[in-house]
Write a protein that holds these residues in place. Structure first.
Motif, PDB file in Angstrom:
ATOM      1  N   GLY A 163     -39.883 -34.162 -44.072  1.00 35.58           N
ATOM      2  CA  GLY A 163     -39.647 -35.590 -43.896  1.00 35.58           C
ATOM      3  C   GLY A 163     -40.049 -36.397 -45.114  1.00 35.58           C
ATOM      4  O   GLY A 163     -39.336 -37.299 -45.556  1.00 35.58           O
ATOM      5  N   LYS A 164     -41.211 -36.085 -45.682  1.00 37.07           N
ATOM      6  CA  LYS A 164     -41.668 -36.810 -46.872  1.00 37.07           C
ATOM      7  C   LYS A 164     -40.751 -36.512 -48.050  1.00 37.07           C
ATOM      8  O   LYS A 164     -40.427 -37.405 -48.853  1.00 37.07           O
ATOM      9  N   LEU A 165     -40.302 -35.278 -48.151  1.00 34.73           N
ATOM     10  CA  LEU A 165     -39.412 -34.901 -49.236  1.00 34.73           C
ATOM     11  C   LEU A 165     -38.089 -35.656 -49.131  1.00 34.73           C
ATOM     12  O   LEU A 165     -37.527 -36.093 -50.141  1.00 34.73           O
ATOM     13  N   TYR A 166     -37.593 -35.840 -47.909  1.00 34.37           N
ATOM     14  CA  TYR A 166     -36.349 -36.592 -47.726  1.00 34.37           C
ATOM     15  C   TYR A 166     -36.530 -38.041 -48.191  1.00 34.37           C
ATOM     16  O   TYR A 166     -35.664 -38.596 -48.878  1.00 34.37           O
ATOM     17  N   LEU A 208     -26.129 -44.720 -37.290  1.00 35.01           N
ATOM     18  CA  LEU A 208     -27.278 -44.156 -36.580  1.00 35.01           C
ATOM     19  C   LEU A 208     -27.101 -42.693 -36.203  1.00 35.01           C
ATOM     20  O   LEU A 208     -28.098 -41.962 -36.088  1.00 35.01           O
ATOM     21  N   LEU A 209     -25.881 -42.244 -36.012  1.00 40.67           N
ATOM     22  CA  LEU A 209     -25.682 -40.842 -35.662  1.00 40.67           C
ATOM     23  C   LEU A 209     -26.178 -39.915 -36.769  1.00 40.67           C
ATOM     24  O   LEU A 209     -26.973 -38.999 -36.498  1.00 40.67           O
ATOM     25  N   VAL A 214     -30.473 -36.535 -39.326  1.00 42.75           N
ATOM     26  CA  VAL A 214     -31.373 -36.370 -40.471  1.00 42.75           C
ATOM     27  C   VAL A 214     -32.809 -36.246 -39.993  1.00 42.75           C
ATOM     28  O   VAL A 214     -33.579 -35.402 -40.475  1.00 42.75           O
ATOM     29  N   ASN A 215     -33.192 -37.078 -39.012  1.00 41.92           N
ATOM     30  CA  ASN A 215     -34.546 -37.021 -38.480  1.00 41.92           C
ATOM     31  C   ASN A 215     -34.808 -35.725 -37.732  1.00 41.92           C
ATOM     32  O   ASN A 215     -35.927 -35.212 -37.747  1.00 41.92           O
ATOM     33  N   ILE A 216     -33.780 -35.190 -37.071  1.00 39.38           N
ATOM     34  CA  ILE A 216     -33.945 -33.892 -36.421  1.00 39.38           C
ATOM     35  C   ILE A 216     -34.112 -32.798 -37.478  1.00 39.38           C
ATOM     36  O   ILE A 216     -35.009 -31.958 -37.390  1.00 39.38           O
ATOM     37  N   LEU A 227     -32.433 -42.565 -31.998  1.00 40.32           N
ATOM     38  CA  LEU A 227     -31.638 -42.264 -30.807  1.00 40.32           C
ATOM     39  C   LEU A 227     -31.601 -43.474 -29.867  1.00 40.32           C
ATOM     40  O   LEU A 227     -30.562 -43.763 -29.246  1.00 40.32           O
ATOM     41  N   HIS A 228     -32.709 -44.179 -29.747  1.00 42.69           N
ATOM     42  CA  HIS A 228     -32.776 -45.371 -28.906  1.00 42.69           C
ATOM     43  C   HIS A 228     -31.758 -46.415 -29.370  1.00 42.69           C
ATOM     44  O   HIS A 228     -30.995 -46.970 -28.569  1.00 42.69           O
TER      45      HIS A 228
END
Length: 451
Positions: A163-166, A208-209, A214-216, A227-228
């Motif tokens: 996540g930090k790398l992204y 958002l999709l 990306v977050n997954i 997702l919300h």
């Protein structure tokens, strides 16, 4: 163009009426701060509201329901429980209405579904705009994902979480970040107006999709939050589900529904509605955008400390000599006591490369952005008295740790530090600045001072 009565009226099926009431409850409880932790947090530590009072807008935009932050932003169980609770409240609501109307003539029953849908339509649109306005503006003025700091440029790749790398790789390309921000801002503006809300919702889904995926994939920490917002954007299109099927699958003509605004008989209500809408747009878009523009122009970001460091200190330093209690400790790549290198950032942070076990921090908070999602370095905030040559260091991860050292600078780029460490041992450290070139900074046509 169809109007509200085409999808909201006495002919609604019971399950449509249940869905409407359940999601009104869901939209309300996910935008209103209901958790005690929201009110007990240190707003100044997290948002710098004392020095930047307009950041209260960010407090509201970044308020998260209780299930957002649990389990690293992946509390799907809490989210499903919340949805179930909303459906239960919606069912009770519907049952109470039925009991009230059971003795009335069917022609005298006014379910108010059209008015309720208007309420739902407003709640969802403005919640999406409230949350996405911050993300959009923080990308338009690229401060959400800033260019890597000198400390980050000197952290091993394997010491970053995905996540930090992204975040860092996105920050390397401000052009892409600005492009994404403009797209998000356009969708936010469109969703605020009834005639363009459908187009805005379609754009939000397109935004958002991939963010959700990306977050997954990168475990970036806002998986459930994205997702919300995706769900809310889809709900704005639910009224036209059959129309989209006719248009896209059956290739038939279909009219997208237009949600008519409420009709107020009193003039003050009509004027008040306009004032509230204009006020929301001015405050959350223009006013906040102005301040974020000033922030970016000053070379700052709320993802990093805002206080300036001493400009002449900035840079990467090798540790030439390291003594504890006057005992020289020679360099060794696996030594857990000796410092390996030191970085003075342009803001008031000193980071130190050491070989020791680290506790990985994966809490995505503003005040921990320097050290969350990576290991390998200690991070200290510092205050410098350049007259008395005194450095006061405070551990940014553990603010109870504080040391006071004297320093001398016999020549530019050379430091000698003296004092007591956290264990009350005397330390003597000689630092030499090294000029380094980073391909990332060169590619960006940016000179990182002291690199």
């Amino acid at each position: 163009m169809a109007n509200t009565n085409d999808f909201a009226g006495p002919g609604w099926a019971w399950y449509n009426r249940l869905l409407l009431r359940a999601f009104i409850v869901y939209a309300a409880i996910t935008v209103i701060p209901l958790t005690p932790s929201f009110y007990s947090q240190d707003f100044d530590a997290g948002f710098s509201v004392v020095n930047y009072p307009w950041r209260w807008l960010d407090v509201l935009s970044q308020n998260n329901p209780w299930f957002f932050s649990g389990q690293g932003g992946k509390n799907y169980g809490g989210w499903l429980i919340t949805l179930l609770g909303c459906f239960l409240v919606g069912a009770v609501w519907l049952w109470v209405e039925k009991q009230i109307n059971k003795n009335k003539n069917i022609l005298d029953i006014d379910t108010g579904d059209a008015r309720l849908y208007n309420l739902f339509f407003v709640l969802v649109r403005y919640q999406v705009a409230l949350r996405m306005s911050w993300f959009a503006i923080a990308k338009v003025f690229p401060v959400q994902m800033p260019f890597p700091t000198i400390s980050q440029l000197n952290t091993n790749l394997g010491d970053f979480t995905p996540g930090k790398l992204y975040w860092l790789t996105t920050g390397v390309s401000p052009f892409f970040e600005v492009f994404a921000g403009v797209f998000e801002l356009t969708a936010t503006v469109l969703i605020l107006f009834r005639r363009t809300a459908t187009l805005g919702a379609l754009m939000m889904i397109a935004i958002l999709l991939p963010i959700w995926f990306v977050n997954i994939g990168y475990d970036a920490g806002v998986e459930l939050a994205s997702l919300h917002l995706l769900l809310l954007s889809l709900l704005l299109l639910a009224k036209d589900a059959t129309k989209f099927w006719q248009l896209l699958i059956e290739h038939k003509e279909a009219a997208i529904s237009y949600i008519q605004p409420p009709v107020f008989s009193q003039r003050w209500k009509r004027v008040g509605r306009i004032i509230l809408k204009v006020g929301f747009i001015f405050i959350f878009l223009f006013y906040r955008g102005y301040h974020y523009g000033k922030l970016y122009a000053a070379g700052k970001t709320f993802k990093l400390p805002l206080d300036n460091g001493v400009a002449s200190f900035t840079g990467f330093y090798n540790v030439e000599e390291f003594r504890i209690n006057n005992r020289i400790i020679p360099y060794a790549p696996d030594d857990t006591l000796r410092w390996q290198n030191v970085v003075f950032e342009k803001f008031n942070t000193i980071s130190i490369k050491v070989v020791k076990p680290f506790k990985l921090n994966t809490e995505n908070k503003i005040r921990t952005t320097e050290y969350y999602g990576n290991i390998g370095r200690l991070f200290y905030g510092y205050d410098a008295d350049t007259v008395k040559h005194v450095l006061i260091l405070k551990n940014r991860a553990d603010t109870s740790e504080k040391v006071v050292w004297n320093y001398t600078a016999p020549k530019p780029g050379r430091f000698i530090l003296r004092g007591l460490d956290g264990h009350k041992d005397s330390v003597y450290i000689v630092l030499n600045r090294v000029d380094r070139q980073y391909p990332l900074a060169v590619k960006r046509n940016t000179k990182v001072k002291g690199d």
